[in-house]
Design an enzyme around this catalytic site. Structure first.
Site, PDB file in Angstrom:
ATOM      1  N   GLU A   1      31.437  28.341  32.455  1.00 33.97           N
ATOM      2  CA  GLU A   1      31.465  28.805  31.068  1.00 33.97           C
ATOM      3  C   GLU A   1      30.870  27.760  30.122  1.00 33.97           C
ATOM      4  O   GLU A   1      30.179  28.112  29.155  1.00 33.97           O
ATOM      5  CB  GLU A   1      32.903  29.143  30.662  1.00 33.97           C
ATOM      6  CG  GLU A   1      33.457  30.401  31.298  1.00 33.97           C
ATOM      7  CD  GLU A   1      33.864  30.218  32.752  1.00 33.97           C
ATOM      8  OE1 GLU A   1      34.054  31.230  33.453  1.00 33.97           O
ATOM      9  OE2 GLU A   1      33.991  29.039  33.186  1.00 33.97           O
TER      10      GLU A   1
ATOM     11  N   HIS B   1      44.375  37.015  33.155  1.00 36.64           N
ATOM     12  CA  HIS B   1      43.411  38.067  32.831  1.00 36.64           C
ATOM     13  C   HIS B   1      43.927  38.967  31.705  1.00 36.64           C
ATOM     14  O   HIS B   1      43.542  40.135  31.612  1.00 36.64           O
ATOM     15  CB  HIS B   1      43.101  38.929  34.067  1.00 36.64           C
ATOM     16  CG  HIS B   1      42.414  38.191  35.163  1.00 36.64           C
ATOM     17  ND1 HIS B   1      43.103  37.423  36.077  1.00 36.64           N
ATOM     18  CD2 HIS B   1      41.106  38.084  35.491  1.00 36.64           C
ATOM     19  CE1 HIS B   1      42.239  36.884  36.932  1.00 36.64           C
ATOM     20  NE2 HIS B   1      41.026  37.261  36.599  1.00 36.64           N
TER      21      HIS B   1
END
Length: 375
Positions: free
Chosen positions: A96, A165
């Site tokens: 990321e 998540h």
């Protein structure tokens, strides 16, 4: 016989004037052509937004983990590589930090990258690049450089994603000067807001409520899932249109209490108001930064009460900022304390999804409480 293409007295008798005659001897119409509209879920609407901008502007490109050939884990970038080529839609390594740093370099040299962070829970390694670099370049360069980056990321719960998540980290970004934060609640807004984000010259964090990808969700998890196609806000133009950042949408007008929400919580708020039997005005903020404080202020001054709903944990959530703004601007109009309905100050629990998730019953309880003076 040759086709008539000139004006005659017989034409005048038929109500046709000289400037109306074309090569086919037919009256011309000045009426605008209605844009093509088709039902879309949120995935399709977001895909259409990126496709429209990539078609229009060669400087727009899309990349992220599995976001090229595969089309993303939720298929938002499906077929973009096949249509626009490997150099404009491609896969990135699982980094990321690297994804956002690469986008940062591209943006300062004139490109408009649209990058995908596969889940908002994994955006934290890129936080330094966003906070220390992307958000500051316009200021540090005296306006010589801008960073038109759009960072897309699925966020929020309601899908049994557990602690890694299901997070809602929006307040970590609303706190940073130089970043804009957008969260749509429906397909129509998703497309128009994403196009606006891509065209913006400053970095935009675009959180996508993944529970809403395939249909609206009102929080009654025992009920069957409903599709988007039955909703008016799923009727999406196939071409380009823009929904401006910083403008809220009043989803339901009401007189008794103002409910401020965004993302999935918009639908939960609507369900909660119906369940409580309260005439609530439900406002979908759509963008948190910039914030449409004028619409909020007008509504609260009208109703005299305010309930704020978000999925993120309560402490230092964006609801605290909203509460402070309402208190500062509407103090003498308030008839009850401002209420917040939020996630709890714990990691998102897989086994207790619906105890954590702010559902319509909790919203209804808060509405009833403010209607009774906050007791």
């Amino acid at each position: 016989m040759a086709e008539q293409t000139t004006f005659t007295e017989a034409d005048r008798a038929d109500g046709i004037e000289p400037d109306m005659v074309d090569q086919n001897h037919a009256p011309k119409s000045d009426a605008p052509t209605a844009p093509a509209v088709t039902p879309m879920n949120m995935i399709q609407a977001l895909n259409s937004a990126i496709d429209v901008k990539m078609t229009e502007d060669k400087n727009v490109l899309s990349f992220g983990e599995d976001a090229g050939y595969f089309g993303g884990v939720f298929r938002v970038t499906d077929q973009l590589q096949q249509k626009h080529g490997l150099t404009r839609s491609f896969d990135a390594p699982i980094s990321e930090t690297g994804i956002v740093a690469t986008a940062l370099g591209m943006a300062t040299y004139g490109l408009r990258p649209v990058v995908e962070i596969q889940f908002a829970d994994y955006i934290y390694p890129a936080y330094d690049q966003l906070v220390s670099e992307a958000a500051k370049i316009r200021y540090r360069s005296g306006g010589q450089f801008t960073t038109p980056i759009t960072v897309r990321s699925p966020y929020g719960g309601g899908i049994f994603g557990g602690q890694t998540h299901s997070q809602s980290p929006e307040s970590l970004f609303t706190h940073i000067a130089g970043l804009k934060v957008v969260i749509p609640s429906n397909p129509y807004d998703a497309k128009g807001l994403l196009i606006a984000a891509i065209e913006d010259d400053d970095p935009v964090i675009f959180f996508e409520p993944k529970r809403l990808y395939n249909g609206p969700f009102d929080g009654w998890h025992e009920k069957p899932v409903s599709p988007w196609k039955a909703q008016d806000l799923a009727q999406v133009p196939t071409g380009k249109y823009v929904e401006p950042l910083g403008k809220a949408r009043i989803m339901k007008e009401g007189a008794d209490v103002t409910v401020l929400a965004y993302g999935t919580m918009v639908w939960v708020a609507l369900a909660g108001a119906e369940h409580a039997g309260v005439d609530a005005e439900v406002i979908d903020l759509r963008s948190l930064v910039p914030l449409d404080i004028e619409t909020i202020e007008a509504s609260v001054k009208k109703t005299g009460r305010c309930v704020i709903v978000h999925e993120a944990p309560r402490t230092s959530g964006f609801g605290a900022e909203l509460s402070a703004l309402v208190q500062e601007r509407c103090f003498y109009h308030l008839e009850a304390p401002i209420a917040r309905v939020t996630g709890w100050d714990t990691p998102y629990p897989h086994a207790f999804e619906w105890e954590y998730f702010p559902g319509p019953q909790r919203v209804a309880d808060a509405l009833k409480a403010v209607m009774s003076g906050g007791r």
